[in-house]
Design an enzyme around this catalytic site. Structure first.
Site, PDB file in Angstrom:
ATOM      1  N   GLY A 206      34.001  49.168 -33.379  1.00 15.33           N
ATOM      2  CA  GLY A 206      33.942  48.192 -32.283  1.00 15.33           C
ATOM      3  C   GLY A 206      35.308  47.941 -31.680  1.00 15.33           C
ATOM      4  N   LEU A 207      35.293  47.546 -30.411  1.00 16.01           N
ATOM      5  CA  LEU A 207      36.550  47.173 -29.743  1.00 16.01           C
ATOM      6  C   LEU A 207      37.117  45.929 -30.425  1.00 16.01           C
ATOM      7  CD1 LEU A 207      35.402  47.645 -26.038  1.00 16.01           C
ATOM      8  CD2 LEU A 207      37.126  49.009 -27.260  1.00 16.01           C
ATOM      9  N   PRO A 208      38.396  45.638 -30.214  1.00 16.08           N
ATOM     10  CA  PRO A 208      38.964  44.404 -30.770  1.00 16.08           C
ATOM     11  C   PRO A 208      38.217  43.178 -30.226  1.00 16.08           C
ATOM     12  CG  PRO A 208      40.707  45.882 -30.049  1.00 16.08           C
ATOM     13  CD  PRO A 208      39.415  46.487 -29.567  1.00 16.08           C
ATOM     14  N   ARG A 210      35.451  41.872 -31.236  1.00 11.62           N
ATOM     15  CA  ARG A 210      33.979  41.974 -31.218  1.00 11.62           C
ATOM     16  C   ARG A 210      33.362  41.421 -32.497  1.00 11.62           C
ATOM     17  NH1 ARG A 210      36.296  43.305 -26.575  1.00 11.62           N
ATOM     18  NH2 ARG A 210      34.762  44.010 -25.042  1.00 11.62           N
ATOM     19  N   GLY A 211      34.150  40.745 -33.297  1.00  9.03           N
ATOM     20  CA  GLY A 211      33.580  40.104 -34.478  1.00  9.03           C
ATOM     21  C   GLY A 211      33.484  40.984 -35.700  1.00  9.03           C
ATOM     22  N   LYS A 212      34.171  42.118 -35.697  1.00  7.41           N
ATOM     23  CA  LYS A 212      34.050  43.044 -36.848  1.00  7.41           C
ATOM     24  C   LYS A 212      34.503  42.356 -38.130  1.00  7.41           C
ATOM     25  CE  LYS A 212      36.689  46.212 -35.126  1.00  7.41           C
ATOM     26  NZ  LYS A 212      36.979  45.464 -33.871  1.00  7.41           N
ATOM     27  N   SER A 213      35.694  41.795 -38.125  1.00  7.86           N
ATOM     28  CA  SER A 213      36.211  41.187 -39.370  1.00  7.86           C
ATOM     29  C   SER A 213      35.373  39.984 -39.765  1.00  7.86           C
ATOM     30  CB  SER A 213      37.678  40.782 -39.187  1.00  7.86           C
ATOM     31  OG  SER A 213      38.441  41.941 -38.950  1.00  7.86           O
ATOM     32  N   ARG A 355      45.824  45.550 -25.112  1.00  7.61           N
ATOM     33  CA  ARG A 355      45.393  46.343 -26.287  1.00  7.61           C
ATOM     34  C   ARG A 355      43.930  46.739 -26.137  1.00  7.61           C
ATOM     35  NH1 ARG A 355      45.322  44.083 -32.466  1.00  7.61           N
ATOM     36  NH2 ARG A 355      47.362  43.284 -31.853  1.00  7.61           N
ATOM     37  N   ARG A 418      22.792  17.103 -55.101  1.00  7.32           N
ATOM     38  CA  ARG A 418      21.775  17.060 -56.165  1.00  7.32           C
ATOM     39  C   ARG A 418      20.869  15.868 -55.872  1.00  7.32           C
ATOM     40  NH1 ARG A 418      24.994  17.070 -61.712  1.00  7.32           N
ATOM     41  NH2 ARG A 418      22.915  16.675 -62.591  1.00  7.32           N
ATOM     42  N   HIS A 419      19.772  15.809 -56.559  1.00  6.44           N
ATOM     43  CA  HIS A 419      18.855  14.668 -56.455  1.00  6.44           C
ATOM     44  C   HIS A 419      19.569  13.417 -56.966  1.00  6.44           C
ATOM     45  CE1 HIS A 419      18.791  15.065 -60.771  1.00  6.44           C
ATOM     46  NE2 HIS A 419      18.654  16.348 -60.566  1.00  6.44           N
ATOM     47  N   ASN A 425      18.364  12.341 -66.719  1.00  2.73           N
ATOM     48  CA  ASN A 425      19.826  12.352 -66.627  1.00  2.73           C
ATOM     49  C   ASN A 425      20.416  11.245 -67.492  1.00  2.73           C
ATOM     50  OD1 ASN A 425      19.721  13.161 -63.112  1.00  2.73           O
ATOM     51  ND2 ASN A 425      20.032  14.537 -64.810  1.00  2.73           N
ATOM     52  N   ARG A 523      12.242  14.574 -59.062  1.00  3.86           N
ATOM     53  CA  ARG A 523      13.537  13.927 -58.806  1.00  3.86           C
ATOM     54  C   ARG A 523      14.133  14.360 -57.463  1.00  3.86           C
ATOM     55  NH1 ARG A 523      13.897  17.492 -63.190  1.00  3.86           N
ATOM     56  NH2 ARG A 523      15.579  19.021 -63.215  1.00  3.86           N
ATOM     57  N   GLU A 546      15.040  23.574 -60.374  1.00  3.06           N
ATOM     58  CA  GLU A 546      16.192  23.750 -61.262  1.00  3.06           C
ATOM     59  C   GLU A 546      15.953  24.908 -62.226  1.00  3.06           C
ATOM     60  OE1 GLU A 546      19.982  22.294 -62.562  1.00  3.06           O
ATOM     61  OE2 GLU A 546      18.918  23.804 -61.435  1.00  3.06           O
ATOM     62  N   HIS A 614      19.551  20.690 -57.312  1.00  2.00           N
ATOM     63  CA  HIS A 614      19.835  20.343 -58.709  1.00  2.00           C
ATOM     64  C   HIS A 614      21.237  20.855 -59.038  1.00  2.00           C
ATOM     65  CE1 HIS A 614      15.564  19.346 -59.475  1.00  2.00           C
ATOM     66  NE2 HIS A 614      15.363  20.246 -58.547  1.00  2.00           N
TER      67      HIS A 614
HETATM   68  N1  LIG Z   1      28.699  39.891 -33.607  1.00  2.00           N
HETATM   69  C1  LIG Z   1      29.688  39.306 -32.914  1.00  2.00           C
HETATM   70  N2  LIG Z   1      29.864  39.612 -31.614  1.00  2.00           N
HETATM   71  C2  LIG Z   1      30.849  39.011 -30.922  1.00  2.00           C
HETATM   72  N3  LIG Z   1      31.710  38.113 -31.416  1.00  2.00           N
HETATM   73  C3  LIG Z   1      31.563  37.782 -32.695  1.00  2.00           C
HETATM   74  C4  LIG Z   1      30.557  38.361 -33.516  1.00  2.00           C
HETATM   75  N4  LIG Z   1      30.671  37.849 -34.749  1.00  2.00           N
HETATM   76  C5  LIG Z   1      31.698  37.000 -34.702  1.00  2.00           C
HETATM   77  N5  LIG Z   1      32.238  36.946 -33.485  1.00  2.00           N
HETATM   78  C6  LIG Z   1      33.370  36.128 -33.025  1.00  2.00           C
HETATM   79  O1  LIG Z   1      34.456  37.040 -32.801  1.00  2.00           O
HETATM   80  C7  LIG Z   1      35.671  36.374 -33.084  1.00  2.00           C
HETATM   81  C8  LIG Z   1      36.723  37.399 -33.426  1.00  2.00           C
HETATM   82  O2  LIG Z   1      36.186  38.156 -34.423  1.00  2.00           O
HETATM   83  P1  LIG Z   1      37.069  39.220 -35.229  1.00  2.00           P
HETATM   84  O3  LIG Z   1      36.276  39.460 -36.424  1.00  2.00           O
HETATM   85  O4  LIG Z   1      38.470  38.774 -35.390  1.00  2.00           O
HETATM   86  O5  LIG Z   1      37.068  40.453 -34.230  1.00  2.00           O
HETATM   87  P2  LIG Z   1      37.515  41.949 -34.542  1.00  2.00           P
HETATM   88  O6  LIG Z   1      37.623  42.065 -36.034  1.00  2.00           O
HETATM   89  O7  LIG Z   1      36.390  42.762 -33.971  1.00  2.00           O
HETATM   90  O8  LIG Z   1      38.802  42.151 -33.814  1.00  2.00           O
HETATM   91  C9  LIG Z   1      35.326  35.425 -34.218  1.00  2.00           C
HETATM   92  O9  LIG Z   1      35.993  34.228 -33.979  1.00  2.00           O
HETATM   93  C10 LIG Z   1      33.837  35.185 -34.108  1.00  2.00           C
HETATM   94  O10 LIG Z   1      33.554  33.850 -33.708  1.00  2.00           O
HETATM   95  O1  LIG Z   2      23.824  25.011 -66.137  1.00  2.00           O
HETATM   96  P1  LIG Z   2      24.081  23.669 -66.704  1.00  2.00           P
HETATM   97  O2  LIG Z   2      25.513  23.255 -66.629  1.00  2.00           O
HETATM   98  O3  LIG Z   2      23.482  23.506 -68.065  1.00  2.00           O
HETATM   99  O4  LIG Z   2      23.289  22.642 -65.758  1.00  2.00           O
HETATM  100  C1  LIG Z   2      21.893  22.827 -65.593  1.00  2.00           C
HETATM  101  C2  LIG Z   2      21.247  21.556 -66.022  1.00  2.00           C
HETATM  102  O5  LIG Z   2      21.613  20.514 -65.126  1.00  2.00           O
HETATM  103  C3  LIG Z   2      20.528  19.612 -65.009  1.00  2.00           C
HETATM  104  C4  LIG Z   2      21.102  18.276 -65.369  1.00  2.00           C
HETATM  105  O6  LIG Z   2      20.663  17.876 -66.566  1.00  2.00           O
HETATM  106  O7  LIG Z   2      20.034  19.677 -63.722  1.00  2.00           O
HETATM  107  P2  LIG Z   2      19.537  18.465 -62.742  1.00  2.00           P
HETATM  108  O8  LIG Z   2      20.535  18.446 -61.643  1.00  2.00           O
HETATM  109  O9  LIG Z   2      18.195  18.883 -62.276  1.00  2.00           O
HETATM  110  O10 LIG Z   2      19.505  17.213 -63.516  1.00  2.00           O
HETATM  111  C5  LIG Z   2      19.423  20.145 -65.923  1.00  2.00           C
HETATM  112  O11 LIG Z   2      18.139  19.873 -65.481  1.00  2.00           O
HETATM  113  C6  LIG Z   2      19.759  21.602 -65.934  1.00  2.00           C
HETATM  114  O12 LIG Z   2      19.217  22.345 -67.004  1.00  2.00           O
END
Ligand SMILES: Nc1ncnc2c1ncn2[C@@H]1O[C@H](COP(=O)(O)OP(=O)(O)O)[C@@H](O)[C@H]1O
Ligand SMILES: O=P(O)(O)OC[C@H]1O[C@@](CO)(OP(=O)(O)O)[C@@H](O)[C@@H]1O
Length: 674
Positions: A206-208, A210-213, A355, A418-419, A425, A523, A546, A614
């Protein structure tokens, strides 16, 4: 003879690994296996003392070593229109089933696209070394005479031709870390014989501006979140690091300048070599070559550079943009980039426009050249308003296409929390399906008011930015923001304002719907109960449930440590891969894969969303947008009553965090820290 599936012991199944297979398959310039299909079969029929395969074939079906790569064993199977039967099968296919559908024998041609070299590049399995060294004699019968098939017995080996037919061609299909187990025979502790996995090189075009990066950064984040080791290799970054990099202005990009053109080609190929080294040395799986790659000759050089690399498939991604407003905005963005930082903006803009003009002189879009070579490509036109895909094959390539069909640039907010506090809890019990405590309900009520306020604030910002943008573009005066400062303290922000006339296009961009997603657990759904379903699209999703803790459900961590110490220890060692034992027990990886569709839907949406999940769900979603390292995902600090706001930006993502104070019933923005 290999054991039938049901009798295979667990050693046949090994989780598909992130790392590249350690098997040292023959590199393609070694004497290729006499017959990739046949030898692969022999490898699979681990006890089978099959026919001796020749080290050579000649014109009449035997091909010299040098030409073995033109051997078309695969078409001899594919064209005979039969479902390959396993040599041990008792059925005896009759002659007709071995011929193509038009009943004439299929020529055994030597220049098939499916040669070992091409097979490797198409993601087929190259042969593990210990098989390709097999030196046996094999004389394929003429296709005009099809020998009858005799089930193998101790004395008479099966007819080689039918043996060939029994070899299912190995295609590239999904190998998902923690979700699939590739079956292979003769595993050993080092994983020798592990099925080699497909690698993908994505080549941007793509041209510069164009959102490549931008696209590259999103793909890197997406593949890594899916646990595929993915990295971008940007030629511009490589250039900026070079001491002898030629002029810093647009003249460096003049295609009529042989010196700088040579420099640019060398920088591109060096970057590509760095990508291949990364494949080799850091077990890379998806490498993205981020450059303009703006001419067919450059793309041919890239294909040539890659064609001898085993297991590698390629995908070209071209970003095309003819939206002048967007291009102008993109160019202005570039002024904040590394090439023009701290430089005079007007001068920098002119230099960047020069460019682009120089690139446009020689720009060749993807098309006939790539199609004649059967190369895979996808064209993303105007940020996905139109997408053209050609010859897309392979699981990893398909993931890129799927993602590119679902992303957008619209400014919006993604909220995750989270809830509210649940009864479990307060007891320290995990899992279950408990209801909220009074504090949890209070959190839900205040969360609804908070989100309502933030929704109105963002709407104001959009209004200001969009009308300012359209005023700027129309040469009008800047819109004065102060006209639009509603009094949030005393009235509900969405009703207090006098309606303002907006043109339909702007209205669609500013007045956005707002989705509220919960899991199907009490929850989570009870936390959303305070949102007005007239103002919000509220949806419960099982994917947001969860993590299921299997036999540990409803236990406290202390109880798990006492009752299942080995489980407790195993999980502490590798929380990402550890899967709770018992019915439905899950790992973080399992939850990542059930959230894949949620993540892609969030990327696709142009409006706001609040996910009331969760702890695990919140970690995984926040980790995706942060682009977290895999070892950090399961350990992010996401306490109850904390709200995360994610705002995708043209260059990256803004993160905000709000802590809830149950005494003052307010949310306070704090530095983002997870
Ligand atoms: N598919 C797309 N077509 C056109 N512009 C895009 C697209 N995806 C992202 N952009 C916009 O293009 C801007 C520049 O993108 P960049 O990735 O720096 O361009 P390039 O790498 O092609 O020189 C970004 O700020 C983004 O908002
Ligand atoms: O991966 P870890 O750190 O164990 O956390 C997962 C746990 O967190 C909990 C908290 O106890 O989730 P939740 O936000 O739903 O309350 C458990 O239900 C769940 O098993």
């Amino acid at each position: 003879m290999s054991a039938p599936n049901s009798e295979r012991d667990s050693s046949f199944f090994k989780e598909d690994q992130l790392v590249q297979s350690p098997v040292s398959s023959p590199t393609l310039h070694e004497s290729p296996p006499s017959s990739p299909i046949l030898s692969h079969t022999l490898h699979n029929l681990k006890d089978f003392q099959g026919p001796r395969l020749p080290s050579r074939f000649t014109e009449n079906g035997l091909v010299s070593n040098q030409d073995a790569s033109s051997q078309d064993a695969e078409s001899s199977i594919k064209s005979q229109n039969t479902t390959p039967t396993h040599p041990s099968a008792s059925t005896t296919p009759d002659a007709s089933s071995l011929h193509s559908s038009d009943s004439s024998p299929v020529p055994f041609h030597l220049n098939s696209p499916h040669t070992p070299k091409r097979m490797a590049s198409e993601g087929y399995f190259a042969l593990p070394k210990q098989v390709s060294s097999l030196r046996t004699e094999y004389r394929p019968a003429s296709l005009h005479h099809v020998p009858s098939f005799h089930p193998p017995s101790d004395s008479a080996p099966p007819s080689p031709l039918l043996l060939a037919q029994s070899m299912k061609r190995k295609g590239s299909t999904m190998s998902i870390p923690g979700q699939t187990s590739s079956v292979y025979s003769n595993p050993n502790s080092e994983g020798e014989g592990t099925a080699p996995e497909e690698k993908l090189v994505i080549i941007m075009v793509g041209l510069p501006a164009r959102g490549k990066s931008y696209i590259v950064n999103k793909l890197v984040r997406y593949y890594n979140w899916l646990q595929y080791n993915c990295k971008a290799f940007n030629v511009g970054n490589f250039r900026r690091k070079q001491a002898s990099r030629g002029p810093d202005d647009a003249s460096f990009f003049d295609p009529s300048n042989p010196e700088t053109s040579k420099l640019r080609e060398d920088m591109a190929m060096n970057t590509l070599t760095a990508l291949l080294d990364w494949f080799e040395n850091e077990n890379g799986v998806v490498g993205i070559f981020d450059a303009t790659n703006s001419t067919a000759i450059r793309r041919k050089a890239v294909v040539e550079h890659l064609k001898n690399v085993p297991y590698v498939t390629t995908l070209f991604i071209e970003s095309v943009c003819n939206d002048e407003q967007l291009i102008a905005a993109n160019m202005r963005m570039k002024l904040f980039g590394p090439d023009y930082k701290n430089m005079d903006p007007e001068k920098s803009l002119r230099d960047f426009q020069e460019r682009v003009r120089l690139y446009e002189q020689k720009y060749e879009p993807l098309g006939k050249f790539e199609e004649d070579l059967n190369l895979r490509y996808i064209k993303v036109i105007n940020v996905g308003k139109k997408v053209v895909a050609f010859n897309i094959r392979g699981f990893l390539a398909g993931q890129a296409v799927f993602f590119l069909l679902n992303f957008n640039l619209s400014p919006r907010q993604i909220w995750v929390t989270r809830h509210g506090e649940s009864v479990d809890n307060t007891m320290g019990r995990i899992g279950g399906n408990a209801s909220l405590t009074n504090l949890g309900k209070q959190y839900g009520e205040d969360l609804a008011m908070f989100i309502e306020t933030k929704r109105a604030e963002f709407q104001d910002r959009l209004f200001y930015d969009i009308t300012r943008e359209s005023n700027l573009l129309n040469g009008g005066n800047l819109y004065q923001k102060k006209q639009y400062q509603p009094d949030y303290n005393n009235q509900s922000p969405t009703e207090a304002r006098t309606p303002i006339e907006l043109d339909p296009e702007d209205e669609e961009k500013i007045i956005k719907p707002f989705s509220v997603w919960t899991s199907m657990m009490k929850r989570s759904m009870e936390t959303a109960a305070y949102f007005d379903d007239e103002q919000y699209d509220i949806k419960a999703m099982r994917m947001l449930n969860e993590i299921c803790s299997g036999i540990c459900d409803q236990l406290t961590y202390e109880q798990i440590e006492n009752m299942h110490p080995e489980e407790y220890e195993a999980r502490a060692l590798d929380k990402l891969n550890y899967r709770y034992p018992g019915s439905g027990g899950e790992s973080y990886l399992d939850v990542i894969y059930r959230l894949q569709s949620v993540i892609v839907e969030i990327e696709r949406m142009k409006h706001h969303v609040l996910v009331i999940g969760h702890r695990v769900i919140t970690r995984i979603i926040v980790a995706y947008f942060l682009g977290c390292r895999r070892e950090d995902i399961a350990h992010l600090n996401v306490p109850l009553h904390t709200v995360y706001c994610i705002e995708p930006q043209p260059y990256g993502t803004n993160f905000y965090q709000y802590n809830y104070d149950p005494q003052t019933r307010t949310f306070t923005r704090v530095p983002f820290h997870v």
